[in-house]
Design a protein around this motif. Sequence first.
Motif, mmCIF file in Angstrom:
data_model
loop_
_atom_site.group_PDB
_atom_site.id
_atom_site.type_symbol
_atom_site.label_atom_id
_atom_site.label_comp_id
_atom_site.label_asym_id
_atom_site.label_seq_id
_atom_site.Cartn_x
_atom_site.Cartn_y
_atom_site.Cartn_z
ATOM 1 N N VAL A 27 2.177 6.966 -6.559
ATOM 2 C CA VAL A 27 1.131 7.853 -7.077
ATOM 3 C C VAL A 27 1.522 9.308 -6.869
ATOM 4 O O VAL A 27 1.459 10.133 -7.779
ATOM 5 C CB VAL A 27 -0.218 7.564 -6.380
ATOM 6 C CG1 VAL A 27 -1.186 8.708 -6.599
ATOM 7 C CG2 VAL A 27 -0.806 6.265 -6.891
ATOM 8 N N ILE A 28 1.990 9.629 -5.661
ATOM 9 C CA ILE A 28 2.300 11.020 -5.357
ATOM 10 C C ILE A 28 3.549 11.500 -6.079
ATOM 11 O O ILE A 28 3.604 12.605 -6.600
ATOM 12 C CB ILE A 28 2.493 11.184 -3.832
ATOM 13 C CG1 ILE A 28 1.191 10.868 -3.145
ATOM 14 C CG2 ILE A 28 3.008 12.564 -3.502
ATOM 15 C CD1 ILE A 28 0.640 11.931 -2.309
ATOM 16 N N PHE A 36 -8.608 16.264 3.880
ATOM 17 C CA PHE A 36 -8.052 15.712 2.651
ATOM 18 C C PHE A 36 -8.318 16.642 1.466
ATOM 19 O O PHE A 36 -7.404 16.965 0.702
ATOM 20 C CB PHE A 36 -8.656 14.334 2.403
ATOM 21 C CG PHE A 36 -8.034 13.587 1.266
ATOM 22 C CD1 PHE A 36 -6.764 13.059 1.393
ATOM 23 C CD2 PHE A 36 -8.710 13.412 0.075
ATOM 24 C CE1 PHE A 36 -6.182 12.376 0.342
ATOM 25 C CE2 PHE A 36 -8.131 12.736 -0.977
ATOM 26 C CZ PHE A 36 -6.857 12.205 -0.835
ATOM 27 N N ILE A 37 -9.559 17.077 1.330
ATOM 28 C CA ILE A 37 -9.922 17.963 0.212
ATOM 29 C C ILE A 37 -9.127 19.269 0.310
ATOM 30 O O ILE A 37 -8.570 19.750 -0.693
ATOM 31 C CB ILE A 37 -11.434 18.274 0.239
ATOM 32 C CG1 ILE A 37 -12.239 16.995 0.024
ATOM 33 C CG2 ILE A 37 -11.793 19.305 -0.817
ATOM 34 C CD1 ILE A 37 -12.202 16.471 -1.367
ATOM 35 N N LEU A 92 -5.535 18.692 -0.696
ATOM 36 C CA LEU A 92 -5.389 18.563 -2.146
ATOM 37 C C LEU A 92 -5.319 19.946 -2.774
ATOM 38 O O LEU A 92 -4.498 20.215 -3.646
ATOM 39 C CB LEU A 92 -6.572 17.799 -2.740
ATOM 40 C CG LEU A 92 -6.545 16.283 -2.715
ATOM 41 C CD1 LEU A 92 -7.778 15.745 -3.425
ATOM 42 C CD2 LEU A 92 -5.299 15.744 -3.383
ATOM 43 N N GLY A 93 -6.183 20.847 -2.310
ATOM 44 C CA GLY A 93 -6.214 22.198 -2.847
ATOM 45 C C GLY A 93 -4.905 22.938 -2.621
ATOM 46 O O GLY A 93 -4.493 23.751 -3.439
ATOM 47 N N ASN A 108 -1.919 21.426 -2.342
ATOM 48 C CA ASN A 108 -0.790 20.559 -2.700
ATOM 49 C C ASN A 108 0.021 20.185 -1.472
ATOM 50 O O ASN A 108 1.250 20.142 -1.503
ATOM 51 C CB ASN A 108 0.138 21.253 -3.705
ATOM 52 C CG ASN A 108 -0.320 21.005 -5.114
ATOM 53 O OD1 ASN A 108 -1.089 20.087 -5.361
ATOM 54 N ND2 ASN A 108 0.121 21.832 -6.037
ATOM 55 N N ILE A 110 2.390 1.854 -3.421
ATOM 56 C CA ILE A 110 1.426 2.411 -4.369
ATOM 57 C C ILE A 110 1.215 3.894 -4.080
ATOM 58 O O ILE A 110 1.287 4.742 -4.972
ATOM 59 C CB ILE A 110 0.073 1.652 -4.300
ATOM 60 C CG1 ILE A 110 0.250 0.187 -4.700
ATOM 61 C CG2 ILE A 110 -0.960 2.316 -5.210
ATOM 62 C CD1 ILE A 110 -0.976 -0.667 -4.479
ATOM 63 N N GLY A 111 0.983 4.211 -2.802
ATOM 64 C CA GLY A 111 0.751 5.605 -2.430
ATOM 65 C C GLY A 111 1.924 6.494 -2.773
ATOM 66 O O GLY A 111 1.760 7.557 -3.376
ATOM 67 N N ILE A 139 -1.488 14.718 2.533
ATOM 68 C CA ILE A 139 -2.186 13.813 1.608
ATOM 69 C C ILE A 139 -1.653 12.396 1.772
ATOM 70 O O ILE A 139 -2.408 11.431 1.925
ATOM 71 C CB ILE A 139 -1.985 14.284 0.157
ATOM 72 C CG1 ILE A 139 -2.618 15.664 -0.055
ATOM 73 C CG2 ILE A 139 -2.574 13.281 -0.821
ATOM 74 C CD1 ILE A 139 -2.261 16.282 -1.382
ATOM 75 N N VAL A 161 0.825 -1.198 0.000
ATOM 76 C CA VAL A 161 0.000 0.000 0.000
ATOM 77 C C VAL A 161 0.866 1.258 0.000
ATOM 78 O O VAL A 161 0.638 2.197 -0.758
ATOM 79 C CB VAL A 161 -0.936 -0.010 1.230
ATOM 80 C CG1 VAL A 161 -1.467 1.370 1.527
ATOM 81 C CG2 VAL A 161 -2.093 -0.971 1.014
ATOM 82 N N TYR A 206 1.521 17.805 0.226
ATOM 83 C CA TYR A 206 1.889 16.396 0.028
ATOM 84 C C TYR A 206 1.994 15.583 1.303
ATOM 85 O O TYR A 206 1.466 14.477 1.377
ATOM 86 C CB TYR A 206 3.196 16.285 -0.750
ATOM 87 C CG TYR A 206 3.028 16.545 -2.206
ATOM 88 C CD1 TYR A 206 2.984 15.482 -3.104
ATOM 89 C CD2 TYR A 206 2.872 17.824 -2.691
ATOM 90 C CE1 TYR A 206 2.799 15.713 -4.447
ATOM 91 C CE2 TYR A 206 2.682 18.056 -4.036
ATOM 92 C CZ TYR A 206 2.653 17.000 -4.910
ATOM 93 O OH TYR A 206 2.462 17.218 -6.229
ATOM 94 N N ALA A 265 3.521 11.497 -10.263
ATOM 95 C CA ALA A 265 2.611 12.417 -10.944
ATOM 96 C C ALA A 265 3.391 13.658 -11.374
ATOM 97 O O ALA A 265 4.292 14.103 -10.673
ATOM 98 C CB ALA A 265 1.483 12.811 -10.008
ATOM 99 N N PRO A 266 3.033 14.204 -12.561
ATOM 100 C CA PRO A 266 3.729 15.400 -13.016
ATOM 101 C C PRO A 266 3.527 16.530 -12.011
ATOM 102 O O PRO A 266 2.524 16.589 -11.311
ATOM 103 C CB PRO A 266 3.073 15.728 -14.350
ATOM 104 C CG PRO A 266 1.874 14.854 -14.450
ATOM 105 C CD PRO A 266 2.006 13.757 -13.463
ATOM 106 N N LEU A 296 -3.612 9.083 3.138
ATOM 107 C CA LEU A 296 -3.701 7.850 2.347
ATOM 108 C C LEU A 296 -3.225 6.669 3.183
ATOM 109 O O LEU A 296 -3.891 5.633 3.263
ATOM 110 C CB LEU A 296 -2.834 7.960 1.094
ATOM 111 C CG LEU A 296 -3.463 8.542 -0.167
ATOM 112 C CD1 LEU A 296 -2.442 8.549 -1.302
ATOM 113 C CD2 LEU A 296 -4.680 7.742 -0.590
#
Lengths: 316, 293
Positions: free
Chosen positions: A26-27, A272-273, A276-277, A279, A22-23, A284, A19, A281, A30-31, A288
Amino acid sequence: MIRFLLHRTLQGIVLILIVSMIGFAVINLAPGGPLSQYALTPGISQADLERIAHQMGLDRPLPIQYLDWLSKLIVGDWGSSYRDQSPVLSVIWRHMWATLLLMGCATVISVVLGTLIGVLGALRRYSLFDYVATVGAMIALSIPTFWFGLIAIFFFSLELGWLPAGNMYTVGDQSLGDYAIHLIMPSAVLALVNVAIWSRYMRASTLDVMDQDYVRTARAKGLPRWRIISAHIVRNALIPMITLAGLQLPTIIGGALVTETVFTWPGLGRLFIDSLGYNDYPVIMGLLMFSAILTVVGNFLADVGVALADPRIRLG
Amino acid sequence: MTAIPDPARRAVFAVFRGPRVRKFMRHRLAMLGLVTIVLLTLACFAGPHFLPYDELYIDLRARFSPPLSGGHILGTDPLGRDIAARLFSAGQISLTVGFTAMVLSTLIGTAIGIVAGYFGGWTRTGLMRMVDAFLSFPSVFLMLTLAAFLKPSPAMITIIIAVTSWMEVARIVEAEVRGQAARDFTAAARMIGAPHWWIMGREILPNVMGPIIVAATLTVARAILLEAYISFLGYGIQPPLPSWGNMLNNAQQYLDSAPWLAIVPGVAITLAVTSFNFIGDGLRDALDARSVQ
């Protein structure tokens, strides 16, 4: 039992490792990446960016970064929020209680209502009630949670004015009753999907149990009907539901995210939201990992719970 | 050239013949769902041609018109755009995203499920552990993280949904294949020297088509819901391109003055998702080998 615990703990650790990979992937793949928010600073030069990257260790190979991040994660250093520099773990801790309260209430509602509807549906199989419950559950599963929340706010807050449209308490009035009244709508909305799922599984589970020999025996020895239902059918039908409760954890956490957004509930989903707004990291990534660990631990506890509730199951 | 019957295709058509079709047709809710989906799809793709307004046409004098006023059947939004026109073209996007995401995730899930179930042993342990790991993330969290960092175009959203919803299919297929891999015809195929990919694709796959079709139908429902979730939160399909989810994006602040902004797209989502769920339920009843005698 000890072998089982060891085996499952090992399995759980492997799972959390996958896990985390993967997390992390993903982070970081990503560009943009963790530097993207510094790149927005007006007048920042490429050399500055490279220096920040070096300071944060972002110029090292990804596997090294991962191992570094993981070793800190294990000792409880989850990094600090880009927004206010406070440690990620304490940020999560601060927001956790609101979410746990919401999830707890929603779970109680879904277990009680779901069990009731499921058992009644199974006892009166193919009756009008069973049919309505079946169709109702499928429709409930198809309604987007956030839209159901909006409609609930429209009716109960705007049209009828019975319930507050959001937030966890009224500023200045933080009595127990005030919390309770703010809790009603979000927890009911969050519970809807789980009532549907729980009632479906409970119905199937009850039908399975009703065919068992011990139920026939109980009926043959002349036990009153309510006693057969409460002591023999429902109790045994509930055992597989413990596993389901573990498996439903990600769904309910995911549902809490949109429910909290709609009802401006100050929990982990909103955090979380917001992160995200910004950034943010570390937060986030922390959330996760937190939700994944919670899920793995939840499933593990569910397995132990099933074994404790059912003496026929021996762990090994 | 003689036509060689393709076993996989033959199996699919066999599935749609005889008692099973009749059984599906008798499933009233499934038929209702099928009719609703056909009508909804027709409305979304043909409807815009019959409406007087374009979905992007902004008319600031007609902001917040309630439904059934000034030629706007479903009213207008905060920019005076016709909601009916937006609903239909949003439907084109939402339905396409849902359907494409289903195809993708079914392909991924089936491939992983067949390989895991057929080879067993460490291959299975590894692959199914990965499935467990993906299932440990609340999919909305994972999806939002991906969507927030990648450029959210409709194609990207489709891929993100597929990448976060193939696990269910993989689990179902793996369980089914495990049973099939132990049967005599698989052993026979192996004995005459058939390669692994042939046995998986030509011998086993046709036998597990039923559960795959059911899972695929339910995945469309799920994918439409997921698109709505992320678009509602602002990380999905980006305006001015409409989708059912992003039409709801700003609806909450106008809930008091213009409730139709929230009601209309939500009804469309619920209708589409319910219909796919009903169809899936009917297919399960019809295709479940144990229920057909």
